[in-house]
Motif scaffolding. Structure first.
Motif, PDB file in Angstrom:
ATOM      1  N   GLY A   1      -7.345   5.201  -1.884  1.00  0.00           N
ATOM      2  CA  GLY A   1      -7.646   4.374  -3.049  1.00  0.00           C
ATOM      3  C   GLY A   1      -7.410   2.898  -2.847  1.00  0.00           C
ATOM      4  O   GLY A   1      -7.374   2.132  -3.804  1.00  0.00           O
ATOM      5  N   PHE A   2      -7.233   2.484  -1.592  1.00  0.00           N
ATOM      6  CA  PHE A   2      -7.042   1.054  -1.329  1.00  0.00           C
ATOM      7  C   PHE A   2      -8.377   0.319  -1.286  1.00  0.00           C
ATOM      8  O   PHE A   2      -8.432  -0.884  -1.451  1.00  0.00           O
ATOM      9  CB  PHE A   2      -6.295   0.843  -0.011  1.00  0.00           C
ATOM     10  CG  PHE A   2      -4.950   1.502   0.011  1.00  0.00           C
ATOM     11  CD1 PHE A   2      -4.158   1.518  -1.128  1.00  0.00           C
ATOM     12  CD2 PHE A   2      -4.476   2.108   1.151  1.00  0.00           C
ATOM     13  CE1 PHE A   2      -2.920   2.130  -1.129  1.00  0.00           C
ATOM     14  CE2 PHE A   2      -3.235   2.736   1.169  1.00  0.00           C
ATOM     15  CZ  PHE A   2      -2.461   2.749   0.021  1.00  0.00           C
TER      16      PHE A   2
ATOM     17  N   ARG B   1       2.191   1.711  -3.439  1.00  0.00           N
ATOM     18  CA  ARG B   1       1.167   2.210  -4.367  1.00  0.00           C
ATOM     19  C   ARG B   1       0.920   3.689  -4.140  1.00  0.00           C
ATOM     20  O   ARG B   1       0.784   4.462  -5.088  1.00  0.00           O
ATOM     21  CB  ARG B   1      -0.129   1.420  -4.187  1.00  0.00           C
ATOM     22  CG  ARG B   1      -0.094   0.080  -4.906  1.00  0.00           C
ATOM     23  CD  ARG B   1      -1.186  -0.829  -4.414  1.00  0.00           C
ATOM     24  NE  ARG B   1      -2.511  -0.324  -4.779  1.00  0.00           N
ATOM     25  CZ  ARG B   1      -3.638  -0.759  -4.216  1.00  0.00           C
ATOM     26  NH1 ARG B   1      -3.592  -1.671  -3.279  1.00  0.00           N
ATOM     27  NH2 ARG B   1      -4.793  -0.276  -4.590  1.00  0.00           N
ATOM     28  N   SER B   2       0.866   4.084  -2.864  1.00  0.00           N
ATOM     29  CA  SER B   2       0.600   5.504  -2.604  1.00  0.00           C
ATOM     30  C   SER B   2       1.746   6.368  -3.110  1.00  0.00           C
ATOM     31  O   SER B   2       1.563   7.548  -3.366  1.00  0.00           O
ATOM     32  CB  SER B   2       0.382   5.729  -1.113  1.00  0.00           C
ATOM     33  OG  SER B   2       1.609   5.688  -0.420  1.00  0.00           O
TER      34      SER B   2
ATOM     35  N   ARG C   1      -8.290   4.869   4.034  1.00  0.00           N
ATOM     36  CA  ARG C   1      -8.025   3.926   2.944  1.00  0.00           C
ATOM     37  C   ARG C   1      -8.898   4.206   1.725  1.00  0.00           C
ATOM     38  O   ARG C   1      -8.489   3.955   0.590  1.00  0.00           O
ATOM     39  CB  ARG C   1      -8.224   2.488   3.435  1.00  0.00           C
ATOM     40  CG  ARG C   1      -7.182   2.100   4.504  1.00  0.00           C
ATOM     41  CD  ARG C   1      -7.533   0.788   5.190  1.00  0.00           C
ATOM     42  NE  ARG C   1      -7.680  -0.302   4.237  1.00  0.00           N
ATOM     43  CZ  ARG C   1      -6.658  -0.937   3.709  1.00  0.00           C
ATOM     44  NH1 ARG C   1      -5.443  -0.627   4.068  1.00  0.00           N
ATOM     45  NH2 ARG C   1      -6.854  -1.896   2.836  1.00  0.00           N
TER      46      ARG C   1
ATOM     47  N   ALA D   1      -4.813   3.822  -6.917  1.00  0.00           N
ATOM     48  CA  ALA D   1      -4.070   4.387  -5.788  1.00  0.00           C
ATOM     49  C   ALA D   1      -2.762   5.037  -6.232  1.00  0.00           C
ATOM     50  O   ALA D   1      -2.386   6.090  -5.724  1.00  0.00           O
ATOM     51  CB  ALA D   1      -3.790   3.303  -4.760  1.00  0.00           C
TER      52      ALA D   1
ATOM     53  N   GLU E   1       0.836  -1.201   0.000  1.00  0.00           N
ATOM     54  CA  GLU E   1       0.000   0.000   0.000  1.00  0.00           C
ATOM     55  C   GLU E   1       0.872   1.252   0.000  1.00  0.00           C
ATOM     56  O   GLU E   1       0.584   2.219  -0.708  1.00  0.00           O
ATOM     57  CB  GLU E   1      -0.931  -0.006   1.212  1.00  0.00           C
ATOM     58  CG  GLU E   1      -2.081  -0.983   1.035  1.00  0.00           C
ATOM     59  CD  GLU E   1      -2.992  -1.037   2.244  1.00  0.00           C
ATOM     60  OE1 GLU E   1      -2.695  -0.374   3.250  1.00  0.00           O
ATOM     61  OE2 GLU E   1      -3.998  -1.764   2.171  1.00  0.00           O
TER      62      GLU E   1
END
Lengths: 572, 350
Positions: free
Chosen positions: B48-49, A479-480, B44, B69, A476
Motif C-alpha cells: 500500500g505504499f 505504516r505497515s 510496495r 497501508a 513505511e
C-alpha cells in the motif's frame, strides 16, 4: 448483477478518493496556522513596505519615489557602499577561512571537535557583542593600542581602525570567516585525497595542484559560503551603525533605520527597503542555487586516514599555519575575552588593577532598568522559542514529506524571511500597523512575533535536515505495522527528530536573545532588551556597564551554543 | 489468508508492471528475478505504499487496495530492516501491537512470545543499534509478525548478510513461517534462496511474471529460455526439428541429431528450435542416446563434483560430473544426455 455491482464499485472508488483526499487535507490543516501567522506578521508588513515604496503621497501606484532615490547621488553612494563593503568583507572572510577549512578537512588533531563546534558561534553570537568587543579591543583606547603604545613608548594610539571601512571589514570578517571554515571544510572533508594523490603521482604539486585539482572540487563550497557571507554582510546592521561612525559609512540597513526612527520618513524608508530587498533576494536565490550544487557535488565517504596536524606544523609550511592559527585565535578570542575582562573593572580607564563586581551588583540588585532588560530578553527569547519551534517543525515536516503542486514555491516563500532584513521587517510592522485598530507596535508581542519570523527559518533548516535524512523505510515500516498519519508523526518522526528540535529551540532562543535590529525599530522604554541596553550604554560611553550587560548576554548565548553542539544541529 | 493480485497494472515512463497471480493460504511464494524487474515495486503495491493504476488486490476475497497501508494488516521485513533506532528491541517488536490498540498486557506477552520464537529471549531491553546484522534481521522478522499479520512480505531480507549467516537464517525464517503458517511473499534475486524456501516460485522479468510453479518444475521444466537460464546453469544449442518419433522430437543441430521429449508436440517439422539441458544431466559413457563427442577445454574441481567444459565443433558445453573422472584438459570425451531431460524452446528471434 451488473447493476448491483455498480454502486459497490462506486463506493469503493469513493472511499479511495476519500483516502487520497485525507493525504492532502492533513498537510493543509497542518499548514493553516503557520501560514496564517506568516501572512499576518511577515507578508502583510512586507507588503505594506512594498506598497509604501511604490505609491505616491496620494496612494497611487508610482515608481517616482524609487526612481528619485536611484537618481539621488546620496542614496546611490549608500547603495554602492553597501554592496562594496559586502564584497570586500566576503573576500576577506574567504581568505581567512580557507586555511582553516583545509586544516579541519585534511588533518587530525586534539581539540578538532572544539574548533569545529566553535564555527557555529557566528550563528548565535549577537552582533552587538562583536561591536563591543571591537571597540574595546581595537579602539583608540583599546587593549591593542594600549599594548602597542606601552611597547614602543608612544603617546598617540598607533592603530586608528575604528569608525572606518577597515573596522567594518574586520568585524565582518571576524564574524563570518568561521562560516567559510564550516561550509568549505564539510565539503572538503568528503573529497577523498586519492585524486590529489593521483595528481601528485602524475607530477602536479604545490600551487598548481591546488589550482588545477583541489580548487575545482571545493569551489561549490566556497561559492556557497561566500554567497551566504555576502548576504549577512549586506544585511549587517549593528556593526555598521556603530563601527561605521555615523553618516560617513552608512549602508542601506542603517539608512532605513535612520529614516524610520530619526527622520520619521517611512515613505523614503520603504522605497529604500525595496531596493535593499531586491538586492538581497537576488543573492539569496544565488545562494540557494549554489547550495543545491554543492550538496550533490560530492557523495564520497569521509573515512580515510588523516595525518596528524602536529607533525605538519613542525615542517616548513607549518610556520605559515602556525601563524595563521595564532592570528585567528587572537582575532576570535581577544574581543570576547576583552568584553568579559573589562566588565570587572572598578572604574573606566586602563591600568586599573582593582577588580569589582559593582556592575553585576547593579544589574541583579533588582528594580533597575538593567534587570528589566535581562528579564525582557529572557521573556522574549522563551516566547520566541515556544512559537518558532512548532512553526518551523510543521513547515519542515510538510516540506520534506509531501510533494504537491506548488510545494516548492511554498517552500521558497517560507524561507523568504532569511533574505529580508530584520530592519525592513521592523519598518513593516511600523507601517502596516500604524493605523491598525489593534495596537501592535510598542507591545511585547510585536517584538516576539518579529523575533519568531527571524528565528523560525533556522528551526526549519535544522528540522528538515533530519526529516530528510530519515530512511524512507522507517515510516513505511511503521505504516505497515498499523500507524496512521498522526501516530507516525507522534511515535516515530517526532522522537527521531528530537535532538534536531532541541537544537532548533536553542537556535531560536539564541537568535532572539541577541537580536537588535528589529528590536531597535519596535522597542519602547518598557521593552528594552539586553542588546538594546548595550547599544545605549556604548552610546553614552559607559563601557564597563556595556561589557557587564554584554557578558550576561554572552552567557545566555553560550548556553544556547552548548545545547546546539550537544544536539548536533546542522546549519548553513 | 490468500492474496489475489488481479490484473494490476502500474505504468512508469520507462517501465510497465503487469501482475496477475495468487499467493495461496499458508504458502511461501518466492518472487525471484533480476534487479530492476519490478519485484520490490510489486511488494510496495501490495503493502500500500504505492497505488496501482488499474486492477485490484484481494485478501480472502476482500478488496484491500482501497485501504491505506496502515489498515491492511500486512507485516513487512525490509531489506535494511528499518528498525526504529529510538526504541529498544522489545519496543520495536511491540510497536505494531501498540499501534493496533492491543492492551498493554497482551502486547507484552506477545512480544515475549516472539522473542522466544526468533531465539532472542532476554534481548528485550537491548538497543537495536547494538545488535549484529543477523540479530537485527530476526528482530525485524519478529516485529513484522507481532500483530498477527494476514500476510508477511519479505524484501530481500538476507541480502545484507554474509553467506554463512544467510544459510542459517533462511532455515530460521522457514521454521518460523511453517510454525505460524502465515501466508508469505518472499522477494529475492538469489535463486538458491528461492529454491530452498519457496513452496512455489514466481520468476519475474521486465515487470511481469514469466512462470509460477513449484521449485522442481521451475528448475526442470522451465517454460521458456529466460526462466531456464536464470535459474541454474544450462547448455543450449540451436537446431531445426527434423522429424518426430512418437513422443520424441529429433532435432538436427551442429553437434548431430539430438532427441528430446518435452514439449515435442508444440513444434512442427522444420521449426527453428533451441535444445536445453542441465550440466548435471550429462553423463559419460556411450550406452545412451544423444551422444556428443568433443574435447575437454577446461576443468574446475569443486570438491564434491567437477565442472568440465567441453568444446564440440565450436560450441561450448558444460558437464557437471559428480564422480572423480580421469579427464584431462585437451583429451577427447564422449558424453550423453537423457532425452527426457532435454527441453525444447522456440528459437529466440533476434
Amino acid at each position: 448483477m451488473g447493476k448491483t455491482g455498480q454502486p459497490i464499485e462506486a463506493a469503493w472508488a469513493g472511499s479511495r478518493r476519500a483516502a487520497k483526499g485525507s493525504a492532502v487535507i492533513l498537510p493543509v490543516l497542518l499548514l493553516a496556522a503557520p501560514v496564517f501567522f506568516l501572512l499576518l506578521f511577515f507578508y502583510f508588513p512586507l507588503g505594506s513596505v512594498l506598497v509604501g515604496g511604490l505609491t505616491d503621497q496620494s496612494g497611487r501606484f508610482s515608481l517616482g519615489i524609487v526612481a528619485a532615490l536611484l537618481g539621488n547621488p546620496y542614496y546611490l553612494k549608500i547603495i554602492g557602499f553597501t554592496v562594496w563593503q559586502a564584497i570586500l568583507s566576503t573576500l576577506l572572510s574567504v581568505l581567512m577561512g580557507l586555511p582553516g577549512a583545509y586544516l579541519l578537512a585534511r588533518y587530525d588533531f586534539r581539540g578538532k571537535r572544539l574548533i569545529q563546534a566553535l564555527t557555529t558561534v557566528p550563528f548565535v553570537l549577537p552582533s552587538i557583542i562583536v561591536v563591543l568587543g571591537f571597540v574595546r579591543f581595537f579602539g583608540n583606547n583599546g587593549v591593542l593600542n594600549r599594548f602597542l603604545a606601552a611597547l614602543f613608548g608612544l603617546k598617540e594610539p598607533p592603530l586608528k581602525v575604528l569608525y572606518s571601512l577597515q573596522a567594518i571589514l574586520l568585524a565582518h570578517a571576524f564574524y563570518n570567516f568561521p562560516i567559510v571554515v564550516r561550509i568549505v571544510s564539510s565539503l572538503w572533508r568528503r573529497i577523498h585525497p586519492s585524486t590529489e594523490e593521483a595528481a601528485r603521482s602524475l607530477g602536479a604539486h604545490g600551487f598548481r595542484l591546488f589550482w588545477r585539482v583541489t580548487l575545482p572540487r571545493i569551489l561549490p563550497g566556497i561559492l556557497s559560503a561566500a554567497a551566504l557571507v555576502f548576504i549577512f554582510c549586506l544585511l549587517s546592521f549593528a556593526v555598521v551603525l556603530v563601527l561605521g561612525g555615523g553618516p560617513r559609512y552608512s549602508t542601506l540597513e542603517v539608512e532605513v533605520y535612520r529614516l524610520a526612527k530619526v527622520s520619521l520618513d517611512l515613505k523614503t524608508g520603504s522605497a529604500l527597503s525595496l531596493v535593499g530587498a531586491v538586492i538581497s533576494l537576488v543573492f539569496l536565490y544565488i545562494y540557494i542555487k549554489l547550495q543545491q550544487r554543492s550538496s550533490f557535488a560530492e557523495q564520497m565517504a569521509e573515512d580515510y586516514e588523516r595525518p596528524r596536524l602536529g607533525a605538519m606544523l613542525r615542517s616548513a609550511q607549518g610556520v605559515f599555519y602556525l601563524l595563521y592559527l595564532l592570528l585567528m585565535a587572537v582575532v576570535v578570542l581577544a574581543p570576547m575575552i576583552t568584553v568579559v575582562a573589562y566588565s570587572f573593572q572598578a572604574r573606566s580607564g586602563w591600568g586599573q588593577q582593582e577588580v569589582s563586581v559593582e556592575w553585576y551588583r547593579r544589574i541583579f540588585s533588582g528594580g533597575g532598568p538593567y534587570l528589566r532588560a535581562v528579564l525582557n530578553s529572557l521573556f522574549f527569547a522563551v516566547m520566541t522559542t515556544l512559537l518558532s519551534l512548532p512553526l518551523g517543525t510543521v513547515l519542515a515536516y510538510v516540506g520534506s514529506r509531501s510533494r504537491f503542486a506548488g510545494s516548492q514555491l511554498l517552500e521558497a516563500l517560507m524561507m523568504l524571511p532569511i533574505g529580508i532584513s530584520s530592519i525592513i521587517l521592523g519598518l513593516g510592522y511600523l507601517k502596516a500597523y500604524q493605523n491598525f485598530p489593534w495596537k501592535i507596535v510598542g507591545s511585547w508581542y510585536a517584538i516576539v512575533f518579529a523575533h519568531t519570523v527571524i528565528a523560525y527559518p533556522f528551526v526549519i533548516r535544522v528540522a528538515s535536515a533530519t526529516f530528510r535524512k530519515m530512511k524512507s523505510s522507517l515510516p513505511e515500516a511503521a505504516r505497515s505495522l498499523g500507524a496512521g498519519p498522526w501516530q507516525l508523526f507522534w511515535y516515530l518522526e517526532l522522537p527521531l527528530a528530537r535532538s534536531a528540535l532541541v537544537a532548533g529551540a536553542a537556535f531560536a532562543f539564541g537568535i532572539s536573545v541577541g537580536e537588535i535590529n528589529a528590536t531597535l525599530m519596535l522597542y519602547n522604554e518598557k521593552l528594552v532588551t539586553i542588546p538594546v541596553m548595550v547599544y545605549r550604554l556604548i552610546g553614552s560611553y559607559n563601557f564597563i556597564g556595556a561589557c557587564a550587560m554584554g557578558s550576561v548576554l554572552m552567557l545566555f548565548c553560550f548556553f544556547a551554543f552548548l545545547i546546539i553542539d550537544r544536539a548536533g544541529g546542522e546549519v548553513g | 489468508m490468500s492474496l489475489r493480485i488481479q490484473t494490476v497494472e502500474k505504468i512508469y515512463p520507462d517501465f510497465r508492471l503487469q501482475l496477475n497471480f495468487e499467493v495461496r493460504q499458508g504458502e511461501l511464494l518466492a518472487l525471484l528475478g533480476p534487479s530492476g524487474c519490478g519485484k520490490t515495486t510489486t511488494l510496495r503495491l501490495i503493502a500500500g505504499f504505492i497505488d496501482p493504476d488499474s486492477g485490484s488486490l484481494h485478501m480472502d476475497g476482500r478488496r484491500i487496495d482501497t485501504l491505506p497501508a496502515h489498515r491492511r494488516g500486512i507485516g513487512i521485513v525490509f531489506q535494511d530492516y528499518a528498525l526504529f533506532p529510538h526504541l529498544n528491541v522489545g519496543d520495536n517488536i511491540a510497536f505494531g501491537t501498540c499501534m493496533q490498540g492491543w492492551s498493554r498486557r497482551d502486547s507484552k506477552q506477545r512480544t515475549e512470545e516472539l522473542l522466544r520464537l526468533v531465539s532472542l529471549k532476554g534481548y528485550g531491553k537491548r538497543k537495536v543499534t547494538r545488535l549484529s546484522g543477523g540479530e537485527q534481521q530476526r528482530v525485524a522478522l519478529a516485529r513484522a509478525l507481532a500483530p498477527r499479520p494476514h500476510l508477511l512480505l519479505l524484501d530481500e531480507p538476507l541480502s545484507a548478510l554474509d553467506a554463512k549467516l544467510r544459510k542459517s537464517l533462511r532455515k530460521e525464517i522457514l521454521r518460523v513461517q511453517r510454525e505460524l503458517s502465515v501466508t508469505t511473499l518472499y522477494v529475492t534475486h538469489d535463486q538458491e534462496e528461492a529454491l530452498v524456501l519457496g513452496d512455489r516460485i514466481a520468476v519475474m522479468r521486465d515487470g511481469h511474471i514469466e512462470q509460477i510453479d513449484t521449485p522442481e518444475r521451475i528448475y526442470n521444466r522451465p517454460r521458456n529460455l529466460f526462466v531456464g537460464t536464470f535459474l541454474g546453469q544450462a547448455n543450449i544449442i540451436q537446431g531445426r526439428l527434423a522429424e518426430r518419433e512418437g513422443e520424441l522430437a529429433v532435432v538436427k543441430t551442429s553437434v548431430g541429431l539430438l532427441k528430446a521429449t518435452w514439449p515435442a508436440e508444440e513444434f512442427d517439422v522444420g521449426d527453428e528450435i533451441v535444445v536445453f539441458f542441465r550440466p548435471e544431466h550429462c553423463s559419460l559413457g556411450r550406452d545412451r542416446a544423444n551422444r556428443i563427442r568433443g574435447r575437454v577445454i577446461r576443468k574446475e574441481y569443486l570438491g564434491s563434483h567437477a565442472l568440465v567444459e567441453v568444446e564440440v565443433g565450436g560450441e561450448p558445453f558444460t558437464l557437471d560430473l559428480s564422480e572423480e573422472q580421469s579427464l584431462s584438459v585437451g583429451s577427447d570425451v564422449e558424453f550423453s544426455v537423457d532425452p527426457g531431460r532435454c527441453c525444447l524452446f522456440p528459437a529466440a528471434r533476434s
